[in-house]
Design an enzyme around this catalytic site. Structure first.
Site, mmCIF file in Angstrom:
data_model
loop_
_atom_site.group_PDB
_atom_site.id
_atom_site.type_symbol
_atom_site.label_atom_id
_atom_site.label_comp_id
_atom_site.label_asym_id
_atom_site.label_seq_id
_atom_site.Cartn_x
_atom_site.Cartn_y
_atom_site.Cartn_z
ATOM 1 N N SER B 61 0.861 -1.186 0.000
ATOM 2 C CA SER B 61 0.000 0.000 0.000
ATOM 3 C C SER B 61 0.897 1.235 0.000
ATOM 4 O O SER B 61 1.114 1.863 1.040
ATOM 5 C CB SER B 61 -0.894 -0.003 1.251
ATOM 6 N N GLU B 62 1.422 1.565 -1.168
ATOM 7 C CA GLU B 62 2.412 2.636 -1.219
ATOM 8 C C GLU B 62 1.855 3.977 -0.769
ATOM 9 O O GLU B 62 2.567 4.775 -0.148
ATOM 10 C CB GLU B 62 3.017 2.755 -2.620
ATOM 11 N N HIS B 131 10.123 -1.900 -14.384
ATOM 12 C CA HIS B 131 11.115 -2.097 -13.315
ATOM 13 C C HIS B 131 12.485 -1.564 -13.734
ATOM 14 O O HIS B 131 13.512 -2.069 -13.285
ATOM 15 C CB HIS B 131 11.270 -3.586 -12.988
HETATM 16 C C1 LIG Z 1 2.971 -1.214 -6.706
HETATM 17 C C2 LIG Z 1 3.930 -2.299 -6.422
HETATM 18 N N1 LIG Z 1 4.406 -2.435 -5.165
HETATM 19 C C3 LIG Z 1 5.285 -3.401 -4.873
HETATM 20 C C4 LIG Z 1 5.703 -4.270 -5.839
HETATM 21 C C5 LIG Z 1 6.714 -5.348 -5.515
HETATM 22 N N2 LIG Z 1 6.079 -6.647 -5.469
HETATM 23 C C6 LIG Z 1 6.079 -7.450 -6.538
HETATM 24 S S1 LIG Z 1 5.238 -8.834 -6.280
HETATM 25 C C7 LIG Z 1 4.826 -8.377 -4.729
HETATM 26 C C8 LIG Z 1 3.992 -9.270 -3.881
HETATM 27 C C9 LIG Z 1 2.639 -9.447 -4.428
HETATM 28 O O1 LIG Z 1 1.977 -10.395 -3.690
HETATM 29 P P1 LIG Z 1 0.614 -10.984 -4.158
HETATM 30 O O2 LIG Z 1 -0.276 -9.879 -4.623
HETATM 31 O O3 LIG Z 1 0.099 -11.838 -3.076
HETATM 32 O O4 LIG Z 1 0.956 -11.838 -5.459
HETATM 33 P P2 LIG Z 1 1.858 -13.150 -5.581
HETATM 34 O O5 LIG Z 1 3.228 -12.652 -5.893
HETATM 35 O O6 LIG Z 1 1.783 -13.903 -4.329
HETATM 36 O O7 LIG Z 1 1.313 -13.884 -6.746
HETATM 37 C C10 LIG Z 1 5.381 -7.154 -4.416
HETATM 38 C C11 LIG Z 1 5.253 -6.479 -3.119
HETATM 39 C C12 LIG Z 1 5.206 -4.088 -7.147
HETATM 40 N N3 LIG Z 1 5.605 -4.865 -8.144
HETATM 41 N N4 LIG Z 1 4.321 -3.111 -7.405
#
Ligand SMILES: Cc1ncc(C[n+]2csc(CCOP(=O)(O)OP(=O)(O)O)c2C)c(N)n1
Ligand SMILES: [Mg+2]
Lengths: 321, 328
Positions: B61-62, B131
């Site tokens: 939650s940025e 990225h």
């Molecule tokens: C806006 C944003 N914040 C942080 C990230 C970094 N990030 C990439 S995957 C991830 C976790 C996501 O978890 P989830 O939604 O449960 O998906 P899963 O990877 O478990 O499939 C994070 C924090 C991002 N890519 N985009």
């Protein structure tokens, strides 16, 4: 006339679908570990039942938005394995000619409107795809996939309310694999039944078994139909688990003792094989589901590897119209 | 008590966080995967164990991460929050631009927002378009926000501490390709410097090369190439972009009358344009047209071979330096 599919035929077809994704992901893992694929790779090993079940009820005109963990969704949607592998390998025959890579490719000609590397980034796009469908006469349903962690992203909240307010045909599929990267979702919410948030938006929400392709097909099927008939958006929470790290190289220190052993029992392929055996399905048919998938992925890998690297001539094209 | 330690860039940032948590009870450290896992790049490793609740994980939650840091800073805390990739700022930029940047100004200084936002940016082989961006210019276009980009382990340590001590919002832009590089001698435990300053990485007389971020390593390589061709280039690395060391940079350019600015951000609207504009405004008469070396105005392709075709390398910087040193 083709005979109607029997229950065990469907199970065998699902098993082949699960294996196709599993073997594609294992191939990608090997290529990454070998240095042929470079950069971050997120595998969906253990989460194959979601894409296999859900994609089986989508129409060609429907839209599908996935995340960086999207190889399986792309494959189940009909994107050829060779195009996916070539994309990850940076080959000219990759679905985006190497521009998208593992985490951000799309193949709209196959109804796959893209992975997304921004958590929650795809949800508003899915709302827009459904909105467009209201005006272009297709009645398109948009299926939007994201993880448990994405439920805490503002864009996802906004999208659910937006779609709800206008009865837009969006099926929000939350793949709850219990972790957001290295952090358990249960530590980041007060109510970890994420589907219950649907009530706040005035839409239907349901937590379902996300490791059984038949359950996924049934529940996503109902959601898609209801959305298509004007019932508005639905939120489905697919309970699943990834059997591998968040990314390749993840030390997985967050796992609880015995967790991976327990997950080995409940992962979709092991479960479906058990079910097929209890239904007294022939071992050779079970083995054939694997063998067919293996042949396909192996041939795709060879095709991808034989393609030339993406050429740099056109690297400056397509920034603008 | 100052001492010298062998630390990687990431470990140096970790040491700075540890010192800040130790010395200033108002410091909080939080962000996605920052607490128990110790950060996806390991920069906050061990801090949760040592400092307990002052170091914690957050939801993805940025907006809430950044905005809560602004709010807590208004109420006497000194938060150090992490945005894992600079690209993820974009989902929550309001909290930086409309909120953090306005706190001091609009309240006539009665409110302040002494927070530090750590992030990392840049290209790395295989990273996708979402990225790979270099977005320092977004923050430099926002008065009220301080910005720095450490490149050495010493700066990863020092600039972070200076930022945390600063009474204004500071964005510290690190680089993931540097975190796990070789260990360097880092002096820790000394006095905390005020923000600002520059690094003369190589003194010279025939041209001025201004640069920041990890690409400055390519600029140094290029300068050595030019040295072997008898051109003695002055390399000014400016890890502080706001405040920017205008006097020193303009003085060097006035002396050499030849200028190349190199950054990894896209060309148009990049901060290199500002450097050229200030040189022009200062009335410095250049002996050759100045050159910007930057990523062309493109999205960044994921395939390493494609990215390499658009991200400047040492050879491109050397070409630019040759151009300014041999013209006019
Ligand atoms: C806006 C944003 N914040 C942080 C990230 C970094 N990030 C990439 S995957 C991830 C976790 C996501 O978890 P989830 O939604 O449960 O998906 P899963 O990877 O478990 O499939 C994070 C924090 C991002 N890519 N985009
Ligand atoms: Mg998850």
């Amino acid at each position: 006339m083709t005979e109607p599919e029997t229950a065990t035929d469907t199970m065998l077809r699902d098993l082949r679908g699960l294996w196709r994704i599993r073997l594609l992901e294992e191939k990608i893992r090997d290529l990454r570990l070998n240095g042929d694929i470079v950069g971050s790779v997120h595998l969906c090993i253990g989460q194959e039942a979601g894409p296999v079940g859900a994609c089986s009820v989508l129409e060609p005109a429907d839209a599908l938005f996935a995340t960086y963990r999207g190889h399986g969704w792309a494959l189940a949607r009909g994107v050829p394995a060779a195009g996916i592998l070539a994309e990850l390998l940076g080959r000219s025959t990759g679905v985006n000619g190497g521009r998208g890579g593992s985490a951000h490719f799309s193949a709209p000609e196959h109804g796959f409107h893209g992975e997304n590397s921004i958590v929650g980034g795809g949800a508003p796009l899915a709302v827009g795809a459904a909105l467009a469908g209201r005006f272009d006469g297709t009645g398109r349903v948009a299926l939007c996939v994201f993880g448990d962690g994405a439920m805490n992203q503002g864009s996802v909240h906004e999208s659910m309310n937006f779609a709800a307010a206008f009865d837009l045909p969006v099926v929000f599929v939350c793949e709850n694999n219990e972790y957001s990267e290295l952090t358990p979702i249960r530590d980041m919410v007060r109510n970890d039944v994420l589907a219950e948030r649907a009530r706040a938006y005035g839409i239907l929400g349901e937590r379902i078994d996300g490791n059984d392709p038949a359950v996924v097909r049934d529940r996503v099927g109902d959601a898609v139909q209801s959305a298509r008939e004007g019932g508005g958006p639905v939120l489905l929470e697919l309970m699943t688990a990834r059997l591998v790290g968040h990314y390749i190289g993840d030390a997985e220190q967050y796992r609880r003792p015995g967790e991976l052993e327990r997950l080995a029992e409940t992962e979709p392929i092991a479960r479906l094989r058990r079910a097929l055996r209890s239904a007294s399905v022939d071992e050779t048919a079970i083995a054939a589901a694997h063998a067919e998938a293996a042949r396909e992925i192996e041939a795709a890998a060879q095709e991808a590897a034989a393609a030339p690297p993406a050429g740099t001539d056109a690297v400056r094209r397509h920034v603008h119209a | 008590m100052p001492e010298t330690r062998k630390l990687s860039y990431g470990e140096a940032a970790n040491a700075a966080l540890r010192r800040a948590l130790d010395d200033w009870p108002e410091v909080l450290v939080y962000g996605e995967d920052v607490g128990v896992p110790g950060g996806v790049f390991g920069v906050s490793k061990g801090l949760r164990k040592q400092f307990g609740d002052r170091v914690f994980d957050t939801p993805i939650s940025e907006s809430a991460i950044l905005g809560s840091a602004v709010g807590a800073a208004m109420f006497g805390r000194r938060p150090v929050v992490e945005i894992m990739w600079t690209d993820f700022f974009l989902v929550a930029l309001d909290q930086v631009v409309n909120q953090a940047a306005n706190v001091r100004y609009v309240s006539e200084g009665r409110l302040t927002a002494p927070l530090t936002i750590r992030t990392q940016q840049g290209t790395a082989p295989g990273s996708c378009a979402q990225h790979s961006q270099s977005l320092e210019a977004f923050f430099l276009h926002t008065p009220g926000i301080r910005v720095c980009m450490p490149v050495t382990a010493q700066d990863a340590h020092d600039l972070l501490l200076s930022s945390i001590a600063c009474d204004d919002p500071v964005v510290v832009i690190e680089n993931r390709t540097l975190y796990h590089g070789g260990k360097q001698e880092v002096s820790v435990g000394g006095p905390v410097a005020p923000i600002g300053g520059l690094r003369v990485r190589r003194p010279g007389t025939t041209a001025t090369a201004v640069t920041w971020g990890s690409i400055s390593q390519q600029v140094l390589v290029a300068a050595e190439t030019l040295a072997s061709e008898d051109h003695d280039v002055e390399v000014l690395e400016t890890p502080w972009l706001d405040p920017f060391p205008w006097d020193e940079v303009l003085a060097s350019v006035a002396r050499t009358r030849r200028l190349v600015v190199t950054h990894e951000a896209n060309r148009t609207g990049g901060f290199g344009a500002e450097v050229l504009a200030r040189v022009a405004e200062a009335g410095i008469e250049l002996a050759a047209p100045p050159v910007r070396v930057a990523v062309p105005d493109l999205r960044l392709p994921a395939a390493p071979g494609l990215a390499a075709a658009v991200v400047p390398a040492a050879g491109d910087v050397a070409d630019a330096l040759r151009r300014v040193t041999t013209t006019g």
